[in-house]
Design a protein around this motif. Structure first.
Motif, PDB file in Angstrom:
ATOM      1  N   ASP A  81      69.813   6.555  43.854  1.00  0.00           N
ATOM      2  CA  ASP A  81      70.445   5.659  44.807  1.00  0.00           C
ATOM      3  C   ASP A  81      71.612   4.947  44.125  1.00  0.00           C
ATOM      4  O   ASP A  81      71.438   4.322  43.079  1.00  0.00           O
ATOM      5  CB  ASP A  81      69.427   4.633  45.316  1.00  0.00           C
ATOM      6  CG  ASP A  81      70.029   3.713  46.345  1.00  0.00           C
ATOM      7  OD1 ASP A  81      70.578   2.662  45.943  1.00  0.00           O
ATOM      8  OD2 ASP A  81      69.958   4.038  47.538  1.00  0.00           O
ATOM      9  N   SER A  85      69.180  12.823  40.612  1.00  0.00           N
ATOM     10  CA  SER A  85      69.643  12.226  41.859  1.00  0.00           C
ATOM     11  C   SER A  85      69.127  10.797  41.918  1.00  0.00           C
ATOM     12  O   SER A  85      67.975  10.529  41.550  1.00  0.00           O
ATOM     13  CB  SER A  85      69.101  13.015  43.053  1.00  0.00           C
ATOM     14  OG  SER A  85      69.317  12.300  44.259  1.00  0.00           O
ATOM     15  N   TYR A 105      74.664  12.156  42.183  1.00  0.00           N
ATOM     16  CA  TYR A 105      74.099  13.293  41.460  1.00  0.00           C
ATOM     17  C   TYR A 105      74.824  13.427  40.128  1.00  0.00           C
ATOM     18  O   TYR A 105      76.057  13.456  40.092  1.00  0.00           O
ATOM     19  CB  TYR A 105      74.259  14.584  42.266  1.00  0.00           C
ATOM     20  CG  TYR A 105      73.599  14.504  43.619  1.00  0.00           C
ATOM     21  CD1 TYR A 105      72.241  14.775  43.765  1.00  0.00           C
ATOM     22  CD2 TYR A 105      74.331  14.139  44.747  1.00  0.00           C
ATOM     23  CE1 TYR A 105      71.633  14.696  45.005  1.00  0.00           C
ATOM     24  CE2 TYR A 105      73.724  14.054  45.987  1.00  0.00           C
ATOM     25  CZ  TYR A 105      72.370  14.329  46.110  1.00  0.00           C
ATOM     26  OH  TYR A 105      71.772  14.236  47.335  1.00  0.00           O
ATOM     27  N   ASN A 163      65.849   9.158  42.378  1.00  0.00           N
ATOM     28  CA  ASN A 163      65.098   9.810  43.456  1.00  0.00           C
ATOM     29  C   ASN A 163      64.296  10.984  42.916  1.00  0.00           C
ATOM     30  O   ASN A 163      63.140  11.170  43.261  1.00  0.00           O
ATOM     31  CB  ASN A 163      66.034  10.313  44.549  1.00  0.00           C
ATOM     32  CG  ASN A 163      66.794   9.193  45.222  1.00  0.00           C
ATOM     33  OD1 ASN A 163      66.288   8.097  45.390  1.00  0.00           O
ATOM     34  ND2 ASN A 163      68.030   9.475  45.601  1.00  0.00           N
ATOM     35  N   ASN A 217      73.580   8.541  47.788  1.00  0.00           N
ATOM     36  CA  ASN A 217      73.034   9.318  46.676  1.00  0.00           C
ATOM     37  C   ASN A 217      74.115   9.687  45.684  1.00  0.00           C
ATOM     38  O   ASN A 217      75.216  10.090  46.062  1.00  0.00           O
ATOM     39  CB  ASN A 217      72.366  10.597  47.182  1.00  0.00           C
ATOM     40  CG  ASN A 217      71.157  10.300  48.030  1.00  0.00           C
ATOM     41  OD1 ASN A 217      70.322   9.486  47.651  1.00  0.00           O
ATOM     42  ND2 ASN A 217      71.065  10.941  49.177  1.00  0.00           N
TER      43      ASN A 217
END
Length: 72
Positions: A38, A36, A26, A45, A24
Motif C-alpha cells: 500500500d 506489493s 510494486y 500486501n 498499490n
C-alpha cells in the motif's frame, strides 16, 4: 518538500523503477524479489521470489503484473 513516510528492506539492490497502480506500489529487486504494498501506509500486501535476477522495470496491465528475469 520531500518527506520519508515508510521504508522497506529488500534482500538486494533495486535497479528497476517501482510502479504504482492506484494505491498499490510494486517493487522488484536484483535477487528476484517482487513486493506489493500500500503506497499510503507502506504495509506489504504480498511478496514472492522468482527464479533469476530482475533488472528491468515491472509492468502492469489490467489485473496482471509482469516481470522479466535475466533467466527468461
Amino acid at each position: 518538500s520531500t518527506k520519508l513516510v515508510w521504508i522497506w528492506t529488500l534482500q538486494s539492490r533495486c535497479y528497476a523503477q517501482p510502479i504504482i497502480d492506484g494505491n498499490n506500489v510494486y517493487v522488484v529487486s536484483q535477487k528476484g524479489e517482487v513486493v506489493s504494498g500500500d503506497i499510503d501506509s507502506g504495509k506489504k500486501n504480498w511478496s514472492i521470489k522468482v527464479n533469476g535476477p530482475i533488472l528491468a522495470d515491472p509492468d502492469f496491465n489490467q489485473d496482471h503484473l509482469f516481470v522479466s528475469t535475466q533467466n527468461g
